[in-house]
Structures are given as C-alpha cells and as structure tokens.
Design a protein around this motif. Structure first.
Motif, PDB file in Angstrom:
ATOM      1  N   GLU A  78     -15.499 -10.863   0.019  1.00 43.71           N
ATOM      2  CA  GLU A  78     -15.776  -9.640  -0.600  1.00 43.71           C
ATOM      3  C   GLU A  78     -16.588  -9.585  -1.946  1.00 43.71           C
ATOM      4  O   GLU A  78     -17.308  -8.817  -2.395  1.00 43.71           O
ATOM      5  N   SER A  79     -16.204 -10.857  -2.634  1.00 47.28           N
ATOM      6  CA  SER A  79     -16.897 -10.753  -4.098  1.00 47.28           C
ATOM      7  C   SER A  79     -18.155 -11.442  -4.118  1.00 47.28           C
ATOM      8  O   SER A  79     -18.942 -11.477  -5.314  1.00 47.28           O
ATOM      9  N   LEU A  80     -18.772 -11.663  -2.956  1.00 47.46           N
ATOM     10  CA  LEU A  80     -19.924 -12.594  -3.024  1.00 47.46           C
ATOM     11  C   LEU A  80     -20.987 -11.785  -3.587  1.00 47.46           C
ATOM     12  O   LEU A  80     -21.177 -10.661  -2.760  1.00 47.46           O
ATOM     13  N   THR A  81     -22.071 -12.321  -4.307  1.00 46.30           N
ATOM     14  CA  THR A  81     -23.296 -11.861  -4.708  1.00 46.30           C
ATOM     15  C   THR A  81     -24.282 -12.828  -4.761  1.00 46.30           C
ATOM     16  O   THR A  81     -24.301 -13.751  -5.374  1.00 46.30           O
ATOM     17  N   ALA A  82     -25.518 -12.684  -3.859  1.00 45.81           N
ATOM     18  CA  ALA A  82     -26.650 -13.623  -3.899  1.00 45.81           C
ATOM     19  C   ALA A  82     -27.539 -13.327  -4.647  1.00 45.81           C
ATOM     20  O   ALA A  82     -28.051 -12.157  -5.081  1.00 45.81           O
ATOM     21  N   SER A  83     -28.363 -14.498  -5.061  1.00 46.39           N
ATOM     22  CA  SER A  83     -29.665 -14.138  -5.445  1.00 46.39           C
ATOM     23  C   SER A  83     -30.840 -14.086  -4.266  1.00 46.39           C
ATOM     24  O   SER A  83     -30.476 -13.826  -3.349  1.00 46.39           O
ATOM     25  N   ALA A  84     -32.096 -13.848  -4.853  1.00 50.62           N
ATOM     26  CA  ALA A  84     -32.914 -13.493  -3.988  1.00 50.62           C
ATOM     27  C   ALA A  84     -34.331 -14.426  -4.486  1.00 50.62           C
ATOM     28  O   ALA A  84     -35.282 -13.993  -5.098  1.00 50.62           O
ATOM     29  N   GLN A  85     -34.164 -15.597  -4.081  1.00 51.70           N
ATOM     30  CA  GLN A  85     -35.275 -16.726  -4.888  1.00 51.70           C
ATOM     31  C   GLN A  85     -36.551 -16.659  -4.131  1.00 51.70           C
ATOM     32  O   GLN A  85     -36.641 -16.576  -3.031  1.00 51.70           O
ATOM     33  N   ASP A  86     -37.400 -17.027  -5.075  1.00 53.31           N
ATOM     34  CA  ASP A  86     -38.828 -17.179  -4.655  1.00 53.31           C
ATOM     35  C   ASP A  86     -39.633 -17.957  -5.620  1.00 53.31           C
ATOM     36  O   ASP A  86     -40.619 -17.871  -5.704  1.00 53.31           O
ATOM     37  N   HIS A  87     -38.760 -19.124  -6.281  1.00 54.22           N
ATOM     38  CA  HIS A  87     -39.245 -20.033  -7.419  1.00 54.22           C
ATOM     39  C   HIS A  87     -39.940 -19.442  -8.526  1.00 54.22           C
ATOM     40  O   HIS A  87     -40.636 -20.159  -9.048  1.00 54.22           O
ATOM     41  N   HIS A  88     -39.334 -18.423  -8.990  1.00 54.44           N
ATOM     42  CA  HIS A  88     -39.565 -17.732 -10.191  1.00 54.44           C
ATOM     43  C   HIS A  88     -38.511 -17.965 -10.908  1.00 54.44           C
ATOM     44  O   HIS A  88     -37.674 -18.902 -10.946  1.00 54.44           O
ATOM     45  N   THR A  89     -38.508 -17.110 -12.253  1.00 51.90           N
ATOM     46  CA  THR A  89     -37.762 -17.530 -13.323  1.00 51.90           C
ATOM     47  C   THR A  89     -37.136 -16.235 -13.886  1.00 51.90           C
ATOM     48  O   THR A  89     -36.491 -16.101 -14.962  1.00 51.90           O
ATOM     49  N   PHE A  90     -36.635 -15.335 -12.953  1.00 49.53           N
ATOM     50  CA  PHE A  90     -36.057 -14.043 -13.295  1.00 49.53           C
ATOM     51  C   PHE A  90     -34.565 -14.267 -13.408  1.00 49.53           C
ATOM     52  O   PHE A  90     -34.057 -14.782 -12.356  1.00 49.53           O
ATOM     53  N   VAL A  91     -33.810 -14.055 -14.481  1.00 56.85           N
ATOM     54  CA  VAL A  91     -32.341 -13.884 -14.553  1.00 56.85           C
ATOM     55  C   VAL A  91     -31.873 -12.663 -14.453  1.00 56.85           C
ATOM     56  O   VAL A  91     -32.032 -11.698 -15.099  1.00 56.85           O
TER      57      VAL A  91
END
Length: 278
Positions: A78-91
């Motif tokens: 329930e704690s998982l939080t994922a990225s949304a990757q597209d090979h850029h550099t937003f943090v």
C-alpha cells in the motif's frame, strides 16, 4: 544460480529473489531492494517477475508480482509510489498522499525520472532494464531518493539535480549522503555511436577519459556507472560514501532484465527504497 558480487547480496534466491547493497544494508532506518526477473507470475516474454504495467503484460499479473515482491523484500504494498519515466531529469518530492500512484492508482504526472521523500510509510519505486539506478540516503536528516539515469538522464546530470532537490527541500548536506549506483549495463557491454558519445564528452568538469572509450568505426564503450559516480562527486557527495555495483545487467541477463540482451522483448525491474516507521 552463480551470482558473484562484492557489492551486492542476492536474497531469497529460491523463492522471490531480490538484491540489496551491502553498504546500504548498514543503514538501520531504511529498507531497500532491487528486483530480478525471477519469482513472479508473468508469462511469455515477461516471464516471470515483470513490474511494468506499460509493456503489454497482464495488469493482474503485474499487481501480483508487486505483492509477491513486497512480501519477500519486506515492503508494504500500500505504500508504493512510482515514477513516470521518460528519460528526462524532473525530480518529484512525494508524501503519503502520493501512495499508490503508478501502482494501484493512475499516474498523475508524465515525466518523473527521480523521486524523493522525507516521510516514512512511503516506498519509492523506479524502473530499469539496463539504465542506471541511483540510490540516495541522507543519513543525518533521514531523507531518501531514487533516480533513473539512462544515457540521457546521465548527461542531463539527474544525479546532481536529485542532490540539489534534497538539499533545497530537506536541508540535506551532500556530505551526509550515502549513495549507491547500479546494477546497470556496464562498460563491458554498453556500446554507443559517436553522436551519443559526444554528449558524454561534453559533460563539463568531469574526466570523460574514465568513462568514454573509443573503438573502431566510430563506436565507443561508455561506463554509465562511472559517469554517474563523477557527477555525484561533483555535486558534493563524498567519494567514500558512494558504492558502485559490480553487477552488469547484460552479463547477468538470466537473473536480471536487460533491454540489450533481450532485444527489447522483456519485462522491467524496479528499485525500492523506504524510510522505516520508527
């Protein structure tokens, strides 16, 4: 399974395997792991531990893979939080409000290649299949981060940008960060063409001679982990606080997903990192 590493440990090899860093395992207030391609329920080219919902796999199988992996490695699904990757550099900084995003809730952003938090009860999740995972732990202020550094993210200095974001939001002193780099495709296997290599040569303030190696016919071997190590040092992370994995995804493609080894017919691995609740 003949897994050999001086930097990482293979856990639960007979059930749902996962890798951990020896150096990060010494930090008592975090949990971390890196998945393999084994121990899941996916079929076909995704056999068996695929953690990507966007490659055509059965989403129910992917969800079950996450549940099995979390049980094996000690994370709260329930704690998982994922990225949304597209090979850029937003943090992106995430909190408990973002739990489930990209896993059991829809993505709410389309370009997130690094995620950070200083809240317990949030597990950061980022995706890989040759690109370089970067782990960050602020050992003083108890903040963490994960970044996805493919070649574009590397030349965009995503590691440096992650350190800067942690400094700005959490008061992180880069000297207090313990970092880990990899597993990723290593210099033994990562061949690129001249236009790609030129991007690495253009990185300012780094010794490109240590991570770009010319071959014949305008081909080059690139050491992504070393390039990222130098970027982290330039960002103020102490060299002695950085561990570079000695595990190449392409060389270990029976255990790990490698985009090059499978010619793109593959599943996806994840890095996981969380603060404990104590």
């Amino acid at each position: 399974m003949n897994f050999i590493s001086k930097t990482m440990k293979l856990n639960n090899a007979d059930s749902v395997p996962y890798l951990t860093y020896n150096s990060l395992s010494e930090i008592k207030f975090i949990n971390h792991a890196f998945s393999t391609r084994l121990g899941g329920v996916s079929r076909g080219e995704f056999t068996s531990m695929n953690l990507a919902f966007n490659r055509g796999d059965n989403p129910d199988a992917v969800t079950e893979n996450y549940r099995r992996f979390c049980q094996s490695a000690g994370f709260d699904f329930e704690s998982l939080t994922a990225s949304a990757q597209d090979h850029h550099t937003f943090v992106r900084a995430v909190t408990r409000e973002n739990r489930g995003v990209g896993i059991y809730k829809p993505r709410d952003m389309e370009s997130v290649d690094a995620i950070i938090t200083n809240e317990s009860g949030v597990t950061l999740v980022t995706y890989y299949a040759d690109c370089t995972p970067l782990f960050f732990v602020d050992t003083k202020n108890r903040a963490i981060g994960l970044a996805h550094a493919g070649w574009r993210g590397t030349v965009g200095r995503i590691g440096e940008k992650t350190v800067e974001k942690m400094t700005g939001l959490y008061g992180t002193n880069p000297a207090d960060i313990k970092a880990a780099i990899g597993p990723a495709i290593s210099v033994c296997c990562y061949e690129v063409d001249k236009p790609c290599a030129d991007n690495f040569y253009a990185l300012e303030g780094l010794d490109s001679g240590q991570f770009v190696f010319p071959k014949e016919n305008e081909k080059y071997m690139v050491d992504l982990p070393e390039a990222n190590r130098q970027i982290l040092v330039a960002a103020g992370v102490l060299p002695q606080n950085i561990t570079v994995s000695d595990v190449c995804t392409n060389c270990n493609s029976e255990l790990l997903w490698s985009h090059r080894a499978t010619k793109g017919r593959r599943g996806t691995m994840c890095a996981f990192l969380s603060l404990d609740n104590s």
